[in-house]
Write an enzyme that holds these catalytic residues in place. Structure first.
Site, mmCIF file in Angstrom:
data_model
loop_
_atom_site.group_PDB
_atom_site.id
_atom_site.type_symbol
_atom_site.label_atom_id
_atom_site.label_comp_id
_atom_site.label_asym_id
_atom_site.label_seq_id
_atom_site.Cartn_x
_atom_site.Cartn_y
_atom_site.Cartn_z
ATOM 1 N N ARG A 31 0.821 -1.226 0.000
ATOM 2 C CA ARG A 31 0.000 0.000 0.000
ATOM 3 C C ARG A 31 0.849 1.267 0.000
ATOM 4 O O ARG A 31 0.410 2.317 0.471
ATOM 5 C CB ARG A 31 -0.970 0.034 1.186
ATOM 6 C CG ARG A 31 -2.067 -1.019 1.128
ATOM 7 C CD ARG A 31 -3.061 -0.808 2.247
ATOM 8 N NE ARG A 31 -3.951 -1.950 2.372
ATOM 9 C CZ ARG A 31 -4.589 -2.291 3.491
ATOM 10 N NH1 ARG A 31 -4.432 -1.573 4.590
ATOM 11 N NH2 ARG A 31 -5.383 -3.333 3.522
ATOM 12 N N ARG A 35 -2.840 6.698 0.935
ATOM 13 C CA ARG A 35 -3.348 7.859 1.654
ATOM 14 C C ARG A 35 -2.349 8.560 2.564
ATOM 15 O O ARG A 35 -2.610 9.682 2.998
ATOM 16 C CB ARG A 35 -4.571 7.447 2.481
ATOM 17 C CG ARG A 35 -5.786 7.103 1.634
ATOM 18 C CD ARG A 35 -6.923 6.589 2.494
ATOM 19 N NE ARG A 35 -6.618 5.271 3.038
ATOM 20 C CZ ARG A 35 -7.374 4.654 3.948
ATOM 21 N NH1 ARG A 35 -8.461 5.250 4.417
ATOM 22 N NH2 ARG A 35 -7.043 3.451 4.379
ATOM 23 N N ARG A 44 -6.561 12.361 -5.401
ATOM 24 C CA ARG A 44 -7.871 11.763 -5.132
ATOM 25 C C ARG A 44 -8.944 12.836 -4.995
ATOM 26 O O ARG A 44 -10.062 12.663 -5.484
ATOM 27 C CB ARG A 44 -7.816 10.904 -3.874
ATOM 28 C CG ARG A 44 -9.158 10.267 -3.566
ATOM 29 C CD ARG A 44 -9.054 9.108 -2.610
ATOM 30 N NE ARG A 44 -10.358 8.510 -2.373
ATOM 31 C CZ ARG A 44 -10.559 7.389 -1.713
ATOM 32 N NH1 ARG A 44 -9.528 6.726 -1.220
ATOM 33 N NH2 ARG A 44 -11.762 6.895 -1.539
ATOM 34 N N ASP A 81 -7.120 -2.587 -7.110
ATOM 35 C CA ASP A 81 -7.828 -3.178 -5.970
ATOM 36 C C ASP A 81 -8.124 -4.642 -6.280
ATOM 37 O O ASP A 81 -8.355 -5.005 -7.439
ATOM 38 C CB ASP A 81 -9.136 -2.428 -5.700
ATOM 39 C CG ASP A 81 -9.755 -2.818 -4.373
ATOM 40 O OD1 ASP A 81 -10.633 -3.725 -4.366
ATOM 41 O OD2 ASP A 81 -9.363 -2.261 -3.344
ATOM 42 N N TYR A 155 -15.575 -11.505 0.023
ATOM 43 C CA TYR A 155 -16.314 -10.298 -0.341
ATOM 44 C C TYR A 155 -17.493 -10.631 -1.252
ATOM 45 O O TYR A 155 -18.591 -10.077 -1.105
ATOM 46 C CB TYR A 155 -15.394 -9.301 -1.047
ATOM 47 C CG TYR A 155 -14.360 -8.672 -0.151
ATOM 48 C CD1 TYR A 155 -14.657 -7.542 0.597
ATOM 49 C CD2 TYR A 155 -13.075 -9.202 -0.063
ATOM 50 C CE1 TYR A 155 -13.693 -6.953 1.417
ATOM 51 C CE2 TYR A 155 -12.112 -8.629 0.753
ATOM 52 C CZ TYR A 155 -12.433 -7.502 1.495
ATOM 53 O OH TYR A 155 -11.485 -6.931 2.313
#
Length: 347
Positions: A31, A35, A44, A81, A155
Site C-alpha cells: 500500500r 493515503r 484523489r 484493488d 467479499y
C-alpha cells in the site's frame, strides 16, 4: 531458467526473487501508493472516488509512480484493488464512504449465472500497467497483483467486508460444491488478469490472501493452498520465468505448507510471525518478504530501529525483500519511512 550471470543484470528486487541474497535487502511497502502521501490525497480530491481512479489509467499510473519518485523504493506496486476481479466477473461494485466496498448481489443468495461479465474492466488495468512501464526507472521492479480466491470470495459471498468472514465460511462448509464453483470461477478470471498484467509489462506478481488466517487447517488446505497452487500452475505454464509472491496473511505455522505446496517463488510474512522461526522453518533458499509491523513504522524511534534490526538479523543469509507485515497505514509519518530507508541502506 535464468542463469546466475543473467540474474546479476536484473534490478535488485528481481534478483532476490530469482534467489540471490543481497547485503542490503531491496525494499517496497505494501500500500505504498496511498493515503499517507499528500500527493495521493491531492490527486484523489481532484479525481473523485477510489474506484474511478482505479479505472483511470493515467491517474492510476501516476499514483503507482508517486512513492517511487519520493522514496526510490526498489519495487513499484500497481495501484488497483483486489475487487477488480469480481467486478470484471459481473458483480456490481461500489465503495461506501467510511464503510468500504459493497458488492451486489451477494453470492450468499445469488448465483454466478446471474452475472454478465465485463472483461473491459481488466483491459483498463492492463493499460495502466503499460503506462507505468513506459515511465518506470530501469532499476525498479514492477509488481502486479491480484487477490487470492479465498479472500476475493469472502467479499463476493457476503457482499461486503466482514470481521470473521462468516458468510463465506458457512457456505464453504455447508455447500462446498457451490462454493468450489465460485472459487473455480475466481481462479479462471485471476489467471486471465495476471497473464494480462505480465504481458503488459509487470516483472512479478503477488497473490494477496489477506483473510487466510480465518480458516481451520483443513479449510486452509482446500480454499487457500489448492486454489493458489492452481493459479501458480497455470501462470507458470504461460510465463515460467515470472516470479510469483504468495502472501497468506495470518497463516501462522501453516505458512510452511503454503510455501512447500503452492509453487510460489517467494512468500510474504506478516508481522505476527517470528522472523527467526520463519527463517528456520521455510524451505532453504526460498526468498522471503516482510515483516515489519506497520504500527512500529508509525511509532518510529527505538521501537522502529529495534524491529528493523531484528528482521535484518533473522533473514541474514537468505534472499530477503524488506517490507511490512501488511499495508502501510494512512497516519504513517513520511519522516519514518525516510528513516526506515536510510537505516536499511546505511545512508
Amino acid at each position: 531458467m535464468t542463469t546466475p550471470a543473467d540474474t546479476l543484470t536484473l534490478p535488485p528486487l528481481l534478483q532476490v526473487l530469482k534467489g540471490r541474497t543481497l547485503s542490503v535487502p531491496p525494499v517496497w511497502l505494501m500500500r505504498q501508493a496511498g493515503r499517507y502521501l499528500p500527493e495521493y490525497r491531492a490527486l484523489r480530491e481532484d479525481k473523485g472516488g477510489f474506484l474511478a481512479m482505479c479505472y483511470d489509467p493515467a491517474a492510476s499510473a501516476e499514483i503507482t509512480l508517486q512513492p517511487i519518485r519520493r522514496f526510490g523504493f526498489d519495487g513499484a506496486i500497481l495501484f488497483s484493488d483486489i475487487l477488480i476481479v469480481p467486478h470484471a466477473m459481473g458483480q456490481n461494485l461500489w465503495f461506501e464512504t467510511g464503510e468500504g466496498p459493497r458488492l451486489a448481489p451477494p453470492l450468499a443468495k445469488a448465483d454466478l449465472s446471474s452475472f454478465t461479465p465485463d472483461p473491459s474492466r481488466l483491459e483498463t488495468i492492463w493499460e495502466t500497467v503499460r503506462q507505468v512501464r513506459a515511465q518506470l526507472p530501469a532499476e525498479t521492479t514492477f509488481l502486479g497483483f491480484a487477490g487470492s480466491p479465498w479472500t476475493v470470495a469472502t467479499y463476493m459471498v457476503a457482499g461486503a467486508g466482514s470481521k470473521d468472514h462468516g458468510a463465506a465460511r458457512r457456505l464453504a462448509y455447508g455447500d462446498p460444491v457451490r462454493f468450489g464453483a465460485i472459487i473455480d470461477a475466481i481462479i479462471e478470471t485471476t489467471v486471465t488478469y495476471l497473464d494480462g498484467q505480465i504481458r503488459a509489462g509487470v516483472d512479478a506478481v503477488q497473490l494477496f490472501d489477506s483473510w487466510a488466517g480465518s480458516l481451520s487447517p483443513a479449510q486452509f488446505q482446500r480454499w487457500v493452498i489448492a486454489p493458489n497452487a492452481e493459479i501458480v500452475r497455470r501462470l507458470k505454464a504461460i510465463h515460467p520465468h515470472t516470479p510469483i509472491i504468495g502472501f497468506p496473511k495470518g497463516a501462522g505455522a501453516k505458512l510452511v505448507d503454503y510455501a512447500e505446496q503452492t509453487g510460489v517463488d517467494a512468500v510474504g510474512v506478516d508481522e505476527t510471525i517470528d522472523p527467526f522461526w520463519a527463517a528456520r522453518s521455510l524451505p532453504a533458499g526460498m526468498p522471503v518478504q516482510g515483516n515489519l509491523d506497520p504500527l512500529a513504522l508509525i511509532a518510529g524511534g527505538e521501537a522502529l530501529d529495534s524491529a528493523i534490526d531484528t528482521i535484518i538479523a533473522a533473514f541474514a543469509g537468505r534472499p530477503h525483500i524488506f517490507n511490512l507485515g501488511h499495508g502501510i497505514l494512512p497516519d504513517t509519518p513520511i519522516a519514518h519511512v525516510e528513516h526506515l530507508l536510510a537505516r536499511l541502506r546505511g545512508a
